[in-house]
Design an enzyme around this catalytic site. Structure first.
Site, PDB file in Angstrom:
ATOM      1  CE1 TYR A  26      53.670  41.524  44.782  1.00 50.26           C
ATOM      2  CE2 TYR A  26      52.324  43.231  43.827  1.00 50.26           C
ATOM      3  CZ  TYR A  26      52.851  42.571  44.987  1.00 50.26           C
ATOM      4  OH  TYR A  26      52.350  42.985  46.173  1.00 50.26           O
TER       5      TYR A  26
ATOM      6  CG  HIS B  78      54.988  43.227  50.056  1.00 48.39           C
ATOM      7  ND1 HIS B  78      55.250  42.206  49.233  1.00 48.39           N
ATOM      8  CD2 HIS B  78      56.231  43.821  50.262  1.00 48.39           C
ATOM      9  CE1 HIS B  78      56.517  42.049  48.874  1.00 48.39           C
ATOM     10  NE2 HIS B  78      56.986  43.046  49.579  1.00 48.39           N
TER      11      HIS B  78
HETATM   12  P1  RTP Z   1      53.633  39.302  49.844  1.00 46.12           P
HETATM   13  O1  RTP Z   1      54.839  39.055  48.824  1.00 46.12           O
HETATM   14  O2  RTP Z   1      52.689  40.404  49.487  1.00 46.12           O
HETATM   15  O3  RTP Z   1      54.387  39.660  51.036  1.00 46.12           O
HETATM   16  O4  RTP Z   1      52.929  38.099  50.238  1.00 46.12           O
HETATM   17  P2  RTP Z   1      53.563  36.417  50.201  1.00 46.12           P
HETATM   18  O5  RTP Z   1      55.019  36.586  50.208  1.00 46.12           O
HETATM   19  O6  RTP Z   1      52.735  35.927  51.490  1.00 46.12           O
HETATM   20  O7  RTP Z   1      53.009  35.981  48.904  1.00 46.12           O
HETATM   21  P3  RTP Z   1      53.418  35.805  47.485  1.00 46.12           P
HETATM   22  O8  RTP Z   1      53.561  34.327  47.183  1.00 46.12           O
HETATM   23  O9  RTP Z   1      54.781  36.411  47.268  1.00 46.12           O
HETATM   24  O10 RTP Z   1      52.244  36.437  46.624  1.00 46.12           O
HETATM   25  C1  RTP Z   1      52.297  37.884  46.405  1.00 46.12           C
HETATM   26  C2  RTP Z   1      50.977  38.102  46.468  1.00 46.12           C
HETATM   27  O11 RTP Z   1      50.187  37.901  45.354  1.00 46.12           O
HETATM   28  C3  RTP Z   1      48.900  37.907  45.811  1.00 46.12           C
HETATM   29  N1  RTP Z   1      48.473  36.181  45.603  1.00 46.12           N
HETATM   30  N2  RTP Z   1      47.291  35.915  45.040  1.00 46.12           N
HETATM   31  N3  RTP Z   1      46.044  32.538  44.925  1.00 46.12           N
HETATM   32  C4  RTP Z   1      45.989  33.869  44.554  1.00 46.12           C
HETATM   33  O12 RTP Z   1      45.006  34.450  44.104  1.00 46.12           O
HETATM   34  C5  RTP Z   1      47.235  34.604  44.893  1.00 46.12           C
HETATM   35  N4  RTP Z   1      48.326  34.045  45.309  1.00 46.12           N
HETATM   36  C6  RTP Z   1      49.094  35.183  45.637  1.00 46.12           C
HETATM   37  C7  RTP Z   1      48.786  38.179  47.056  1.00 46.12           C
HETATM   38  O13 RTP Z   1      48.176  39.566  47.171  1.00 46.12           O
HETATM   39  C8  RTP Z   1      50.336  37.827  47.657  1.00 46.12           C
HETATM   40  O14 RTP Z   1      50.547  38.607  48.615  1.00 46.12           O
HETATM   41 MG    MG Z   2      56.024  37.425  48.312  1.00 42.17          MG
END
Ligand code: RTP
Ligand code: MG
Length: 157
Positions: free
Chosen positions: A55, A124
């Site tokens: 991350y 993810h």
């Molecule tokens: P991922 O990377 O897990 O496939 O999901 P994503 O692209 O939809 O989301 P991303 O923006 O890349 O964020 C990675 C992961 O961080 C956590 N998150 N928490 N506001 C919050 O508390 C928040 N925003 C993001 C989520 O677990 C997200 O999947």
């Molecule tokens: Mg992501």
């Protein structure tokens, strides 16, 4: 079967899912119903340093610590999935990141059905081919894509 049109992605079932085994089963059925192949799968517990590497792009964001602690809170399932348009289709099946948006706009997605919060959101998925290559290497260093592309029959028994 020819592997040439299949795209690969890294899919993770996060600790909120692995803590609920009946949901793991349901999500794996959803994946199969949408015609993805499971190419490789492993259940594992990530070390803090591995989570931080994975991350790195979110370092400094307000949710970074919350995310790292969450991913450290239990084991995960890591999968290499294959399908046509796999990256886009897997992200579509996951649903949007934000739980409220998901519940209203994509209630039948994985996050729509099982997501708990914006962070504890089940899954993810890699966001591009370049990211998928990097993430697959990180989780499955032994995976040989060229051999898989050459349609080694070990992959389709
Ligand atoms: P991922 O990377 O897990 O496939 O999901 P994503 O692209 O939809 O989301 P991303 O923006 O890349 O964020 C990675 C992961 O961080 C956590 N998150 N928490 N506001 C919050 O508390 C928040 N925003 C993001 C989520 O677990 C997200 O999947
Ligand atoms: Mg992501």
């Amino acid at each position: 079967m020819s592997c040439s049109r299949l795209q690969l992605t890294l899919a993770i079932l996060k600790p909120d899912v692995t803590a609920r085994p009946h949901i793991v089963k349901e999500i794996k059925s959803m994946i199969l119903r949408k015609k993805f192949y499971f190419v490789e799968s492993k259940k594992m517990k990530l070390a803090q340093s591995e989570i931080e590497t994975f991350y790195k792009e979110h370092e400094g964001k307000f949710f970074h610590n919350r995310l790292v602690n969450f991913m450290n809170s239990g084991s995960i399932w890591a999968h290499i999935l294959a399908r046509e348009d796999c990256i886009k289709e897997w992200r579509k099946l996951m649903g949007p990141t934000k739980v409220l948006k998901t519940v209203f706009e994509e209630p039948n997605s994985i996050r729509g059905k099982f997501g708990l919060t914006d962070t504890r959101n089940c899954t993810h998925g890699s966001d591009s081919e370049e990211t998928a290559k990097r993430e697959i290497k990180l989780f499955f260093p032994e995976f040989d894509e060229e051999k898989w592309r050459a349609n080694d029959e070990d992959y389709f028994i």
